[in-house]
Design an enzyme around this catalytic site. Structure first.
Site, short mmCIF file in Angstrom:
data_model
loop_
_atom_site.label_atom_id
_atom_site.label_comp_id
_atom_site.label_asym_id
_atom_site.label_seq_id
_atom_site.Cartn_x
_atom_site.Cartn_y
_atom_site.Cartn_z
CB SER A 23 -0.80 0.14 1.24
OG SER A 23 -0.36 -0.11 2.29
CG ASN A 111 -4.65 -4.30 12.55
OD1 ASN A 111 -4.10 -4.19 11.66
ND2 ASN A 111 -5.18 -5.28 13.08
CB THR A 156 -40.78 23.94 -13.06
OG1 THR A 156 -41.90 24.23 -14.00
CG2 THR A 156 -40.65 24.82 -11.80
CG HIS A 157 -41.32 20.68 -15.83
ND1 HIS A 157 -41.44 18.99 -15.52
CD2 HIS A 157 -42.31 20.99 -15.26
CE1 HIS A 157 -42.52 18.99 -14.76
NE2 HIS A 157 -42.91 20.19 -14.37
CB SER A 278 -12.80 23.73 -31.55
OG SER A 278 -12.53 22.92 -32.60
CE LYS A 284 -17.94 25.01 -30.22
NZ LYS A 284 -17.94 23.55 -30.16
CG ASN A 286 -15.78 24.23 -26.71
OD1 ASN A 286 -16.64 24.60 -27.26
ND2 ASN A 286 -14.55 23.45 -27.39
CD GLU A 291 -18.21 20.97 -22.02
OE1 GLU A 291 -18.20 19.95 -22.44
OE2 GLU A 291 -17.66 22.03 -22.47
CE1 TYR A 318 -6.40 -3.10 8.19
CE2 TYR A 318 -5.56 -5.54 7.98
CZ TYR A 318 -5.78 -4.00 7.60
OH TYR A 318 -5.06 -3.82 6.45
CE LYS A 326 -4.69 3.41 4.52
NZ LYS A 326 -5.55 2.25 4.43
N1 ARG Z 1 -1.38 -1.35 5.24
C1 ARG Z 1 -2.39 -1.75 5.92
C2 ARG Z 1 -3.58 -1.01 5.75
O1 ARG Z 1 -3.50 0.01 5.23
C3 ARG Z 1 -2.10 -1.37 7.52
C4 ARG Z 1 -2.50 -2.19 8.57
C5 ARG Z 1 -1.99 -3.73 8.27
N2 ARG Z 1 -2.43 -4.55 9.43
C6 ARG Z 1 -2.38 -5.87 9.18
N3 ARG Z 1 -3.00 -6.48 10.15
N4 ARG Z 1 -1.77 -6.35 8.17
O2 ARG Z 1 -4.52 -1.35 6.03
#
Ligand code: ARG
Length: 461
Positions: A23, A111, A156-157, A278, A284, A286, A291, A318, A326
């Site tokens: 991660s 965790n 409206t509409h 464009s 143009k 735009n 958008e 967990y 994330k």
């Molecule tokens: N990289 C993990 C996460 O974002 C961290 C927690 C890891 N905990 C574990 N028991 N492997 O969730």
């Protein structure tokens, strides 16, 4: 790469799977929160006599150095293939300060660490979003002040309905963005509880001072159930939900700006700074930014579906699935802050064509309801007045004239109750101002709405 958990294993993890599961490529964004969390943790451990003062000092100064080195670009944590931000920081620390670094992970788990980092990061992100929404609300109020007398069609509409002021229309959005900020504040309150000290799921055997940690890290309090603290990501869901609603509001406003800037409407002109041309059609211009913001709402809705689906059906506590939180979180936060900032700048430079708005407001028989209300004031039941004015409008359409250009005789053919003062009653501005209900488009009401909004923004600062 050596693992923090390698002891129980006889063989190494597959290099390919290890890289795939890492991660760090995205949770490196949490480096500041992770290090600040660790500094507070080390101080707490020393205060409680779990760590010596000397070790804590080494850990804290080592972590501060790492923080500086990452911030200045001297240290690139991603270069060494670490599993996640927590592993990377702890490993670099131990490499730099030796044995003391290995004591930092006492009385905590990744965790509770990752939940703490994420909440810390989100709290700051929410405050930033609220600030950006305040800028937008201020811009809306400023322009509304300048356009309390600018009449435009209310729809409206997407059909002409009743005349409203441009200020009134803007203040509708102002209300929406005020509620958006309120939703973010609510989410902030629930994010503001600290998981650290919960351990892996069941608490720890050490006498941690979690209140001290919460104080050091600026949390209002601690999560009161360790299993909940490490298991739930409802604060992420709630935040992205609030972001999705912000994007809905922005998207609707963008859609209107796109329509209004077309030659059919001509109500506004988007500044060159927020438009593109464009490559083939030389004429143009735009409204790309509007958008794109409208389009980016799809990303944030996707982020919301993403996190809801990740969390659905996970058994406590967990699970590694949660590492995926994330990606939608960062994406939604970036998309919303960028969209609000670009929208505000685009809005502030928008040229408003009040004459085009007023000309459009005179079309489409938007004073018909006021003509019916006029008859009601003369004692005609509303249903009958509606019928009479409906026929009057049909007659006017056939004549190709607006109601105000019909003769009094033509009015009288449709109801004997019409008198000369009908012309005053159906004047477009009079129609607007005749609204008596609280929250209406009348000048007094819109000014009251603006004053209340200014006051609430002032007190939010
Ligand atoms: N990289 C993990 C996460 O974002 C961290 C927690 C890891 N905990 C574990 N028991 N492997 O969730």
């Amino acid at each position: 790469m050596a693992k923090l958990w390698g002891g129980r294993f006889e063989n190494e993890i597959s290099g390919f799977a290890d890289e795939w599961a890492a991660s760090l490529p995205f949770d490196k964004a949490l480096y500041k929160e992770d290090i600040c969390g660790s500094i507070a943790h080390a101080r707490m451990l020393a205060k409680q006599g779990i760590l010596t003062e000397a070790d804590a000092r080494l850990i804290v100064s080592g972590l501060e150095e790492i923080l500086d080195d990452i911030s200045s670009g001297k240290l690139d944590l991603t270069a060494d293939g670490y599993e996640d931000i927590h592993t990377a920081v702890e490993s670099v620390l131990t490499e730099r300060i030796g044995a003391a670094g290995k004591r930092l992970h006492t009385a905590r788990s990744r965790n509770d660490q990752v939940a703490t980092d994420t909440r810390l990061w989100l709290k700051e992100g929410i405050l930033k979003d609220i600030g950006l929404l305040s800028d937008l609300r201020r811009a809306l109020i400023k322009t509304a002040r300048e356009h309390t007398d600018t009449v435009m069609p209310g729809y409206t509409h997407l059909q002409h309905a009743q005349p409203v002021s441009f200020a009134f229309h803007l203040m509708a959005y102002q209300q929406m963005f005020t509620r958006d900020a309120g939703r973010l504040w609510d989410c902030y309150g629930r994010t503001d509880a600290m998981p650290l000290g919960s351990g892996a799921l069941a608490g720890t055997t050490y006498e941690s001072d979690r209140e001290y940690l919460a104080d050091e890290l600026g949390f209002a309090g601690v999560c009161s159930n360790a299993m909940d603290a490490v298991s739930d990501r409802d604060f992420v869901i709630e935040y992205i939900g609030a972001c999705a609603i912000i994007m809905t509001h922005l998207s609707r406003f963008c859609e209107e700006i796109i329509l209004w800037s077309s030659s059919e409407f001509g109500f506004v002109d988007v500044d060159d700074a927020f438009s593109t041309g464009s490559s083939i059609m030389p004429q143009k211009k735009n409204p790309d930014m509007a958008e794109l913001i409208r389009g980016k709402s799809g990303r944030v809705y996707g982020d919301l579906m993403n996190i809801l689906t990740v969390m659905k059906g996970l058994p406590l506590a967990y699970n590694k699935d949660m590492q995926e939180d994330k990606i939608p979180l960062f994406d939604a936060a970036d998309t919303v802050s960028g969209s609000v900032a670009v929208f505000t700048a685009m809005f502030e430079t928008l040229k408003i064509n009040a004459d085009a708005m007023e000309a459009a407001a005179k079309k489409g028989y938007m004073n018909a309801t006021d003509a019916a209300d006029y008859l009601v004031r003369k004692g005609v039941p509303f249903r009958e007045a509606h019928e009479a004015v409906g026929k009057l409008v049909l007659h006017a359409i056939k004549e190709g004239k607006p109601l105000e250009d019909l003769s009094l005789d033509e009015f009288l053919e449709h109801s004997g109750k019409f008198e000369k003062d009908i012309y005053d009653a159906i004047d477009i501005r009079a129609c607007m101002d005749a609204k008596l209900s609280e929250g209406s488009t009348s000048l007094d009401s819109v000014e009251a709405q603006i004053a209340a909004a200014e006051e609430s923004l002032g007190s939010a600062d």
